[in-house]
Write a protein that holds these residues in place. Structure first.
Motif, PDB file in Angstrom:
ATOM      1  N   LEU A  31       0.188  -1.286   0.316  1.00 10.63           N
ATOM      2  CA  LEU A  31      -0.061   0.014  -0.147  1.00 10.63           C
ATOM      3  C   LEU A  31       0.616   1.242   0.030  1.00 10.63           C
ATOM      4  N   ILE A  32       1.622   1.543   1.082  1.00 12.39           N
ATOM      5  CA  ILE A  32       2.621   2.442   1.471  1.00 12.39           C
ATOM      6  C   ILE A  32       2.983   3.246  -0.479  1.00 12.39           C
ATOM      7  N   GLY A  33       3.970   1.695  -0.277  1.00 14.25           N
ATOM      8  CA  GLY A  33       5.018   2.161  -1.371  1.00 14.25           C
ATOM      9  C   GLY A  33       4.566   2.187  -3.062  1.00 14.25           C
ATOM     10  N   SER A  34       3.235   1.559  -3.447  1.00  8.23           N
ATOM     11  CA  SER A  34       2.588   2.507  -4.512  1.00  8.23           C
ATOM     12  C   SER A  34       1.754   3.094  -4.365  1.00  8.23           C
ATOM     13  N   GLU A  35       1.188   3.656  -3.171  1.00 10.89           N
ATOM     14  CA  GLU A  35       1.179   5.314  -2.924  1.00 10.89           C
ATOM     15  C   GLU A  35       2.038   6.281  -3.586  1.00 10.89           C
ATOM     16  N   LEU A  36       3.022   5.966  -2.766  1.00 10.57           N
ATOM     17  CA  LEU A  36       3.939   6.905  -2.980  1.00 10.57           C
ATOM     18  C   LEU A  36       4.548   6.739  -4.082  1.00 10.57           C
ATOM     19  N   ALA A  37       4.946   5.612  -4.880  1.00 11.63           N
ATOM     20  CA  ALA A  37       5.694   6.028  -6.423  1.00 11.63           C
ATOM     21  C   ALA A  37       4.112   6.523  -6.710  1.00 11.63           C
ATOM     22  N   ASN A  38       3.359   6.304  -7.077  1.00 10.20           N
ATOM     23  CA  ASN A  38       2.096   6.635  -8.051  1.00 10.20           C
ATOM     24  C   ASN A  38       2.563   8.530  -7.604  1.00 10.20           C
ATOM     25  N   ASP A  39       2.577   8.927  -6.166  1.00  9.22           N
ATOM     26  CA  ASP A  39       2.619  10.426  -6.260  1.00  9.22           C
ATOM     27  C   ASP A  39       3.736  11.040  -6.862  1.00  9.22           C
ATOM     28  N   LEU A  40       4.681  10.399  -6.263  1.00 10.72           N
ATOM     29  CA  LEU A  40       5.968  11.138  -6.819  1.00 10.72           C
ATOM     30  C   LEU A  40       5.964  11.074  -8.348  1.00 10.72           C
ATOM     31  N   ALA A  41       5.928  10.377  -8.833  1.00  8.35           N
ATOM     32  CA  ALA A  41       6.116  10.044 -10.505  1.00  8.35           C
ATOM     33  C   ALA A  41       5.053  11.126 -10.661  1.00  8.35           C
ATOM     34  N   LEU A  42       4.286  11.517  -9.846  1.00 11.59           N
ATOM     35  CA  LEU A  42       3.174  12.146 -10.813  1.00 11.59           C
ATOM     36  C   LEU A  42       3.672  13.542 -10.058  1.00 11.59           C
ATOM     37  N   GLY A  43       4.550  13.948  -9.047  1.00 13.66           N
ATOM     38  CA  GLY A  43       5.121  15.238  -9.216  1.00 13.66           C
ATOM     39  C   GLY A  43       6.567  15.002  -9.811  1.00 13.66           C
ATOM     40  N   GLY A  44       7.207  14.064 -10.922  1.00 12.97           N
ATOM     41  CA  GLY A  44       7.423  14.553 -11.713  1.00 12.97           C
ATOM     42  C   GLY A  44       8.708  13.606 -12.172  1.00 12.97           C
ATOM     43  N   HIS A  45       8.672  12.580 -10.656  1.00 13.62           N
ATOM     44  CA  HIS A  45      10.623  11.901 -10.060  1.00 13.62           C
ATOM     45  C   HIS A  45       9.841  10.927 -11.440  1.00 13.62           C
ATOM     46  N   ARG A  46      11.554  10.194 -11.283  1.00 19.44           N
ATOM     47  CA  ARG A  46      10.830   8.795 -12.737  1.00 19.44           C
ATOM     48  C   ARG A  46      11.380   7.927 -10.945  1.00 19.44           C
ATOM     49  N   ILE A  47      10.535   6.823 -10.965  1.00 19.07           N
ATOM     50  CA  ILE A  47      10.531   5.728 -10.268  1.00 19.07           C
ATOM     51  C   ILE A  47      10.571   4.584 -10.236  1.00 19.07           C
ATOM     52  N   THR A  48      11.525   3.993  -9.572  1.00 18.08           N
ATOM     53  CA  THR A  48      11.894   2.683  -9.645  1.00 18.08           C
ATOM     54  C   THR A  48      10.870   2.119  -8.548  1.00 18.08           C
ATOM     55  N   LEU A  49      10.227   0.714  -8.830  1.00 17.82           N
ATOM     56  CA  LEU A  49       9.886   0.262  -7.838  1.00 17.82           C
ATOM     57  C   LEU A  49       9.926  -1.572  -7.679  1.00 17.82           C
ATOM     58  N   LEU A  50      10.424  -1.761  -6.819  1.00 15.35           N
ATOM     59  CA  LEU A  50      10.868  -3.015  -6.101  1.00 15.35           C
ATOM     60  C   LEU A  50      10.139  -3.914  -5.509  1.00 15.35           C
ATOM     61  N   ASP A  51      10.307  -4.801  -6.058  1.00 18.17           N
ATOM     62  CA  ASP A  51       9.590  -5.598  -4.922  1.00 18.17           C
ATOM     63  C   ASP A  51       9.323  -7.356  -5.145  1.00 18.17           C
ATOM     64  N   VAL A  52       9.480  -8.393  -4.262  1.00 14.84           N
ATOM     65  CA  VAL A  52       9.957  -9.442  -4.029  1.00 14.84           C
ATOM     66  C   VAL A  52       8.751 -10.415  -4.611  1.00 14.84           C
ATOM     67  N   GLN A  53       7.406 -10.239  -5.485  1.00 14.74           N
ATOM     68  CA  GLN A  53       6.309 -10.498  -5.506  1.00 14.74           C
ATOM     69  C   GLN A  53       6.114 -10.065  -6.983  1.00 14.74           C
ATOM     70  N   ALA A  54       5.770 -10.642  -7.609  1.00 14.27           N
ATOM     71  CA  ALA A  54       5.513 -10.777  -9.003  1.00 14.27           C
ATOM     72  C   ALA A  54       4.490  -9.464  -9.671  1.00 14.27           C
ATOM     73  N   ALA A  55       4.368  -8.557  -9.139  1.00 15.63           N
ATOM     74  CA  ALA A  55       2.806  -7.777  -9.004  1.00 15.63           C
ATOM     75  C   ALA A  55       2.556  -6.373  -8.353  1.00 15.63           C
ATOM     76  N   PRO A  56       2.459  -5.110  -7.937  1.00  9.02           N
ATOM     77  CA  PRO A  56       1.753  -4.784  -7.062  1.00  9.02           C
ATOM     78  C   PRO A  56       0.842  -4.879  -5.880  1.00  9.02           C
ATOM     79  N   LEU A  57       0.307  -4.715  -4.782  1.00 11.20           N
ATOM     80  CA  LEU A  57      -0.718  -5.225  -3.762  1.00 11.20           C
ATOM     81  C   LEU A  57      -0.780  -6.744  -4.201  1.00 11.20           C
ATOM     82  N   ALA A  58       0.455  -7.112  -3.949  1.00 11.95           N
ATOM     83  CA  ALA A  58       0.209  -8.627  -4.096  1.00 11.95           C
ATOM     84  C   ALA A  58      -0.777  -9.142  -2.950  1.00 11.95           C
ATOM     85  N   ARG A  59      -0.700  -8.282  -1.583  1.00 12.54           N
ATOM     86  CA  ARG A  59      -1.636  -9.116  -0.631  1.00 12.54           C
ATOM     87  C   ARG A  59      -3.182  -9.599  -1.389  1.00 12.54           C
ATOM     88  N   TRP A  60      -3.607  -8.708  -2.795  1.00 15.45           N
ATOM     89  CA  TRP A  60      -5.432  -9.134  -3.453  1.00 15.45           C
ATOM     90  C   TRP A  60      -4.571  -9.242  -4.352  1.00 15.45           C
TER      91      TRP A  60
END
Length: 418
Positions: free
Chosen positions: A242-271
């Motif tokens: 939740l936190i990582g995905s929300e931050l990635a979204n917001d920082l990208a909208l702020g003009g930054h370039r994001i690399t989002l890494l996770d051990v799971q195959a997809a974001p929000l893998a809890r669902w």
């Protein structure tokens, strides 16, 4: 005739002053003039016109949990304080609350609503300013400056509630035999103690604390925004929950370039992926977010003023800043010092939120009920009311754990998950 009446009613509504409505679960205020653009409600959307399945932007409950709200005037606040009994400074030790996040302040509000004269001391490791933590994940998308996130200063809130705030003070040790709390500003007596200090961002072994950010409170977020400055940066985020995905979204909208890494195959893998991960990746297609799943960070090092992350499989990623968003964990030190029962968090009774010590309650992110942590906003107000009733001897208001409805604040495509 009916069509004419409908037209007249619509015209009258359009001319009526805009109203505000408050979420009874978390305190979010919906202003008709502002709407909720991230949730699909443009400015000027009347509350009556909001679809029944719309979700509160902060806690995810529906419009059925909202009621009309009028902000109190300064004169009304002053009158309320004048009519309240003075808060004693000697005699009874009263209630000590550890933590000045949403849980701590809601606890103080609930206690003061039941007892105008109860001595309350709130211990905060920061300034204690009142703010909605979910705003940390959407501040850039909403154009909020870091200094504009706080709704009220800690000092002003303390004055309004007639309590003593010990800001920038660390709680060190609980001594249950003497009913005292040792802090970095001296020892406090208590009749009842409420632990509302929350949880902290977990830090994977490969990420040295000195080389990465953990954005779990306003002060850390403000420092991060200062470090980023006004220039687009390369930011690596470790963890796509939740936190990582929300931050990635917001920082990208702020003009930054994001690399989002996770051990799971997809974001929000809890669902399930079709409910969360797939729609989110689709929404990110036009944003500067590169998601890399199925990788484990093995090393983080600083090289020539930048950072390099190396995964267990040998991939390398460069970044100007690194954020750890690999979940939350409850710090055990205070609970251990008091010998409190522990079960994936501070173990509490489900109805009263008492810990294994009858004079100590706990609430918010730091607790666990039957081993299940409580990490969401919606339960906090209900927890505060249950504890306040127990402490003040009022009619019991048993807390009832409920399955959380999660509002994912990824403004590119907001999601409501069950």
């Amino acid at each position: 005739m009916n069509a004419s009446l409908t037209t007249i009613a619509s015209a009258v509504q359009a001319l009526a002053p805009y109203q505000s409505y408050i979420c009874e679960a978390c305190g979010y205020v919906y202003h008709e003039a502002d709407g909720d653009p991230d949730g699909g409600l443009p400015p000027g959307t009347r509350f009556a016109d909001i679809p029944d399945d719309w979700a509160c932007p902060l806690c995810g409950v529906t419009k059925a949990d909202f009621s009309p709200y009028t902000a109190p005037t300064l004169d009304a606040l002053r009158a309320g304080m004048a009519s309240s009994a003075p808060v004693p400074t000697r005699g009874a030790a009263g209630v000590v609350i550890v933590g000045a996040g949403r849980a701590g302040w809601q606890m103080a509000e609930a206690l003061r609503a039941l007892d105008a004269g109860l001595p309350i001391t709130l211990v905060s490791s920061c300034a204690g300013d009142v703010y909605d933590k979910p705003l940390l994940s959407i501040a850039m998308a909403r154009g909020l400056a870091p200094e504009a996130i706080a709704k009220e200063s800690g000092a002003a809130a303390a004055t309004r509630l007639g309590l003593r705030l010990l800001a920038h003070t660390q709680a060190v040790r609980i001594c249950p035999d003497t009913r005292t709390l040792r802090t970095t500003r001296g020892t406090l007596r208590y009749d009842r103690l409420v632990l509302a200090h929350g949880a902290q961002a977990a830090l994977p072994p490969a990420l040295p604390a000195a080389l990465c950010w953990r954005v779990n409170h306003l002060a850390a977020y403000q420092r991060l925004r200062t470090a980023l400055g006004d220039t687009p940066r390369d930011i690596a985020i470790v963890g796509a929950g939740l936190i990582g995905s929300e931050l990635a979204n917001d920082l990208a909208l702020g003009g930054h370039r994001i690399t989002l890494l996770d051990v799971q195959a997809a974001p929000l893998a809890r669902w399930p992926a079709e409910q969360a991960g797939a729609p989110l990746l689709d929404a990110w297609k036009d944003l500067a977010i590169r998601f890399v799943g199925g990788v484990q960070v093995a090393q983080l090092e600083q090289l020539a003023g930048r950072y390099r992350l190396t995964t267990a499989c040998g991939q390398r990623f460069a970044a100007d800043q690194v954020i750890a968003a690999a979940g939350l964990q409850t710090p055990p030190r205070l609970a251990q010092s008091a010998g409190l029962a522990w079960d994936n968090g501070i173990a509490v009774d489900a109805a009263t939120l008492r810990t294994s010590d009858a004079r100590i309650h706990a609430m918010g992110d730091c607790i666990a009920i039957q081993g299940q942590p409580s990490r969401f906003i919606e339960p906090i107000a209900r927890q505060a009311r249950a504890i306040a009733a127990d402490i003040c001897g009022a009619s019991p208001v048993p807390y009832e754990p409920r399955a959380a409805v999660v509002r994912v604040k990824t403004t590119s495509r907001p999601l409501t998950l069950h």
